[in-house]
Design a protein around this motif. Structure first.
Motif: not given
Length: 131
Positions: A44-49, A51-63, A69-75
């Protein structure tokens, strides 16, 4: 008399050990179940590849947290300095606010087995998939 005593001890042993054995067997992570959970609860908020409302989940382990890149995070997450590990993701999915106070993901997985399965699946996505 001896058979009755032995039976009683077996029943007591199972009463105490049975739940622990069942729980340890239930905590074996299932990648396929994790994929189903991610698709049904996280997409609903993420995808694998991408960014959506949440960042892409592909490669999250080790990131690095808050650095996709390209995601607007909370402060709060943008200021994070940790790298996502299997243990760190389990903690995050248990209570994101405890891991990064001020973050904006208001979702958690209450069941330990769900966290195990989701993180097992995420660990298989070691490289982001690009379209």
């Amino acid at each position: 008399m001896k058979a009755r005593t032995l039976s009683m001890w077996c029943a007591l042993a199972w009463a105490f050990a049975g739940p622990a054995l069942a729980q340890s067997q239930a905590m074996v992570p299932s990648v396929s179940r994790g994929q189903q959970l991610v698709e049904s609860r996280c997409f609903g908020c993420h995808s694998v590849d991408s960014n959506r409302i949440g960042p892409a989940l592909g490669g999250v382990v080790g990131r690095k947290a808050g650095k996709a890149e390209g995601h607007d995070y909370s402060k709060a997450l943008a200021a994070a300095t940790h790298t996502w590990t299997v243990a760190g993701l389990k903690a995050w999915l248990t209570d994101p606010e405890k891991v990064v106070p001020g973050q904006e993901m208001n979702y958690r997985l209450d069941l330990a087995q769900d966290r195990e399965d989701v993180v097992a699946y995420l660990a298989t996505l070691s490289k982001p998939t690009r379209p």
